[in-house]
Design a protein around this motif. Structure first.
Motif, PDB file in Angstrom:
ATOM      1  N   PHE A 166      40.449  39.545  40.774  1.00  0.00           N
ATOM      2  CA  PHE A 166      40.141  40.030  42.123  1.00  0.00           C
ATOM      3  C   PHE A 166      38.637  40.071  42.340  1.00  0.00           C
ATOM      4  O   PHE A 166      38.132  39.813  43.415  1.00  0.00           O
ATOM      5  CB  PHE A 166      40.733  41.432  42.308  1.00  0.00           C
ATOM      6  CG  PHE A 166      40.358  42.072  43.604  1.00  0.00           C
ATOM      7  CD1 PHE A 166      40.964  41.683  44.778  1.00  0.00           C
ATOM      8  CD2 PHE A 166      39.384  43.052  43.648  1.00  0.00           C
ATOM      9  CE1 PHE A 166      40.607  42.269  45.989  1.00  0.00           C
ATOM     10  CE2 PHE A 166      39.022  43.638  44.847  1.00  0.00           C
ATOM     11  CZ  PHE A 166      39.635  43.242  46.022  1.00  0.00           C
ATOM     12  N   GLY A 167      37.924  40.417  41.292  1.00  0.00           N
ATOM     13  CA  GLY A 167      36.476  40.519  41.386  1.00  0.00           C
ATOM     14  C   GLY A 167      35.889  40.820  40.023  1.00  0.00           C
ATOM     15  O   GLY A 167      36.572  40.811  39.022  1.00  0.00           O
ATOM     16  N   GLN A 168      34.607  41.113  40.026  1.00  0.00           N
ATOM     17  CA  GLN A 168      33.910  41.442  38.788  1.00  0.00           C
ATOM     18  C   GLN A 168      33.274  42.809  38.923  1.00  0.00           C
ATOM     19  O   GLN A 168      32.556  43.079  39.888  1.00  0.00           O
ATOM     20  CB  GLN A 168      32.838  40.396  38.480  1.00  0.00           C
ATOM     21  CG  GLN A 168      33.439  39.039  38.165  1.00  0.00           C
ATOM     22  CD  GLN A 168      32.387  37.992  37.927  1.00  0.00           C
ATOM     23  OE1 GLN A 168      31.544  37.755  38.768  1.00  0.00           O
ATOM     24  NE2 GLN A 168      32.444  37.358  36.769  1.00  0.00           N
ATOM     25  N   VAL A 169      33.544  43.634  37.954  1.00  0.00           N
ATOM     26  CA  VAL A 169      33.010  44.990  37.962  1.00  0.00           C
ATOM     27  C   VAL A 169      31.550  44.964  37.521  1.00  0.00           C
ATOM     28  O   VAL A 169      31.190  44.283  36.577  1.00  0.00           O
ATOM     29  CB  VAL A 169      33.840  45.897  37.023  1.00  0.00           C
ATOM     30  CG1 VAL A 169      33.251  47.280  36.949  1.00  0.00           C
ATOM     31  CG2 VAL A 169      35.281  45.951  37.481  1.00  0.00           C
ATOM     32  N   TRP A 170      30.712  45.684  38.227  1.00  0.00           N
ATOM     33  CA  TRP A 170      29.298  45.762  37.885  1.00  0.00           C
ATOM     34  C   TRP A 170      28.994  46.975  37.016  1.00  0.00           C
ATOM     35  O   TRP A 170      27.940  47.061  36.407  1.00  0.00           O
ATOM     36  CB  TRP A 170      28.454  45.828  39.148  1.00  0.00           C
ATOM     37  CG  TRP A 170      28.450  44.564  39.934  1.00  0.00           C
ATOM     38  CD1 TRP A 170      29.000  43.375  39.586  1.00  0.00           C
ATOM     39  CD2 TRP A 170      27.861  44.368  41.210  1.00  0.00           C
ATOM     40  NE1 TRP A 170      28.803  42.450  40.571  1.00  0.00           N
ATOM     41  CE2 TRP A 170      28.102  43.041  41.583  1.00  0.00           C
ATOM     42  CE3 TRP A 170      27.172  45.195  42.088  1.00  0.00           C
ATOM     43  CZ2 TRP A 170      27.663  42.514  42.786  1.00  0.00           C
ATOM     44  CZ3 TRP A 170      26.736  44.657  43.284  1.00  0.00           C
ATOM     45  CH2 TRP A 170      26.980  43.340  43.623  1.00  0.00           C
ATOM     46  N   GLU A 171      29.885  47.906  37.001  1.00  0.00           N
ATOM     47  CA  GLU A 171      29.700  49.092  36.170  1.00  0.00           C
ATOM     48  C   GLU A 171      31.064  49.621  35.795  1.00  0.00           C
ATOM     49  O   GLU A 171      32.068  49.268  36.389  1.00  0.00           O
ATOM     50  CB  GLU A 171      28.887  50.163  36.911  1.00  0.00           C
ATOM     51  CG  GLU A 171      29.569  50.688  38.146  1.00  0.00           C
ATOM     52  CD  GLU A 171      28.718  51.692  38.928  1.00  0.00           C
ATOM     53  OE1 GLU A 171      27.715  52.150  38.391  1.00  0.00           O
ATOM     54  OE2 GLU A 171      29.092  51.996  40.046  1.00  0.00           O
ATOM     55  N   GLY A 172      31.113  50.478  34.822  1.00  0.00           N
ATOM     56  CA  GLY A 172      32.369  51.062  34.386  1.00  0.00           C
ATOM     57  C   GLY A 172      32.191  52.521  34.062  1.00  0.00           C
ATOM     58  O   GLY A 172      31.082  53.070  34.134  1.00  0.00           O
ATOM     59  N   VAL A 231      40.472  59.075  38.924  1.00  0.00           N
ATOM     60  CA  VAL A 231      39.959  58.174  39.946  1.00  0.00           C
ATOM     61  C   VAL A 231      38.444  58.290  40.013  1.00  0.00           C
ATOM     62  O   VAL A 231      37.890  59.380  39.945  1.00  0.00           O
ATOM     63  CB  VAL A 231      40.585  58.514  41.319  1.00  0.00           C
ATOM     64  CG1 VAL A 231      40.017  57.630  42.413  1.00  0.00           C
ATOM     65  CG2 VAL A 231      42.102  58.390  41.255  1.00  0.00           C
ATOM     66  N   LYS A 232      37.770  57.152  40.159  1.00  0.00           N
ATOM     67  CA  LYS A 232      36.310  57.157  40.248  1.00  0.00           C
ATOM     68  C   LYS A 232      35.854  55.954  41.052  1.00  0.00           C
ATOM     69  O   LYS A 232      36.583  54.996  41.232  1.00  0.00           O
ATOM     70  CB  LYS A 232      35.675  57.135  38.868  1.00  0.00           C
ATOM     71  CG  LYS A 232      36.091  55.935  38.047  1.00  0.00           C
ATOM     72  CD  LYS A 232      35.910  56.206  36.591  1.00  0.00           C
ATOM     73  CE  LYS A 232      37.019  55.679  35.755  1.00  0.00           C
ATOM     74  NZ  LYS A 232      38.199  56.339  35.588  1.00  0.00           N
ATOM     75  N   ARG A 233      34.655  55.999  41.547  1.00  0.00           N
ATOM     76  CA  ARG A 233      34.061  54.869  42.248  1.00  0.00           C
ATOM     77  C   ARG A 233      33.316  53.993  41.261  1.00  0.00           C
ATOM     78  O   ARG A 233      32.680  54.484  40.336  1.00  0.00           O
ATOM     79  CB  ARG A 233      33.056  55.356  43.288  1.00  0.00           C
ATOM     80  CG  ARG A 233      33.691  55.813  44.529  1.00  0.00           C
ATOM     81  CD  ARG A 233      32.589  56.185  45.511  1.00  0.00           C
ATOM     82  NE  ARG A 233      33.172  56.985  46.544  1.00  0.00           N
ATOM     83  CZ  ARG A 233      33.323  56.580  47.795  1.00  0.00           C
ATOM     84  NH1 ARG A 233      32.862  55.411  48.162  1.00  0.00           N
ATOM     85  NH2 ARG A 233      33.904  57.338  48.675  1.00  0.00           N
ATOM     86  N   ILE A 234      33.402  52.703  41.516  1.00  0.00           N
ATOM     87  CA  ILE A 234      32.638  51.742  40.724  1.00  0.00           C
ATOM     88  C   ILE A 234      32.075  50.701  41.677  1.00  0.00           C
ATOM     89  O   ILE A 234      32.544  50.545  42.805  1.00  0.00           O
ATOM     90  CB  ILE A 234      33.496  51.049  39.646  1.00  0.00           C
ATOM     91  CG1 ILE A 234      34.665  50.287  40.302  1.00  0.00           C
ATOM     92  CG2 ILE A 234      33.982  52.029  38.607  1.00  0.00           C
ATOM     93  CD1 ILE A 234      35.357  49.341  39.375  1.00  0.00           C
ATOM     94  N   SER A 235      31.061  49.989  41.233  1.00  0.00           N
ATOM     95  CA  SER A 235      30.527  48.868  42.004  1.00  0.00           C
ATOM     96  C   SER A 235      31.172  47.592  41.479  1.00  0.00           C
ATOM     97  O   SER A 235      31.303  47.410  40.272  1.00  0.00           O
ATOM     98  CB  SER A 235      29.009  48.772  41.850  1.00  0.00           C
ATOM     99  OG  SER A 235      28.404  49.913  42.401  1.00  0.00           O
ATOM    100  N   ALA A 236      31.569  46.713  42.402  1.00  0.00           N
ATOM    101  CA  ALA A 236      32.209  45.460  42.006  1.00  0.00           C
ATOM    102  C   ALA A 236      31.881  44.382  43.019  1.00  0.00           C
ATOM    103  O   ALA A 236      31.598  44.662  44.180  1.00  0.00           O
ATOM    104  CB  ALA A 236      33.717  45.646  41.904  1.00  0.00           C
TER     105      ALA A 236
END
Length: 72
Positions: free
Chosen positions: A9-15, A21-26
């Motif tokens: 679906f995409g690539q995560v920039w952070e983990g 539940v948490k927010r991540i950049s992708a």
């Protein structure tokens, strides 16, 4: 892996190792300069060439077998 590639679906920039539940950049989609994309394309090409060679060899062997069976 190559089998999972079309499910990306995409690539995560952070983990995060936090549970819940948490927010991540992708980034949505795949980055074309990602080395995994080039590696998978190279592997796919090599596998396609190998498959074509095996199919040709199989065709030749089937023809030889048919000739042997006819000569009996």
């Amino acid at each position: 892996s190559a089998t999972q590639f079309r499910e990306v679906f995409g690539q995560v920039w952070e983990g995060s190792s936090d549970s819940g539940v948490k927010r991540i950049s992708a980034a949505v989609g795949l980055l074309q300069h990602d080395p995994r994309v080039a590696r998978l394309e190279t592997e796919n090409t090599a596998l396609r060439e190998r498959m074509e060679a095996l199919e040709a060899s199989n065709t030749r062997l089937e023809a030889r077998l048919a000739t042997l069976e006819e000569s009996r």
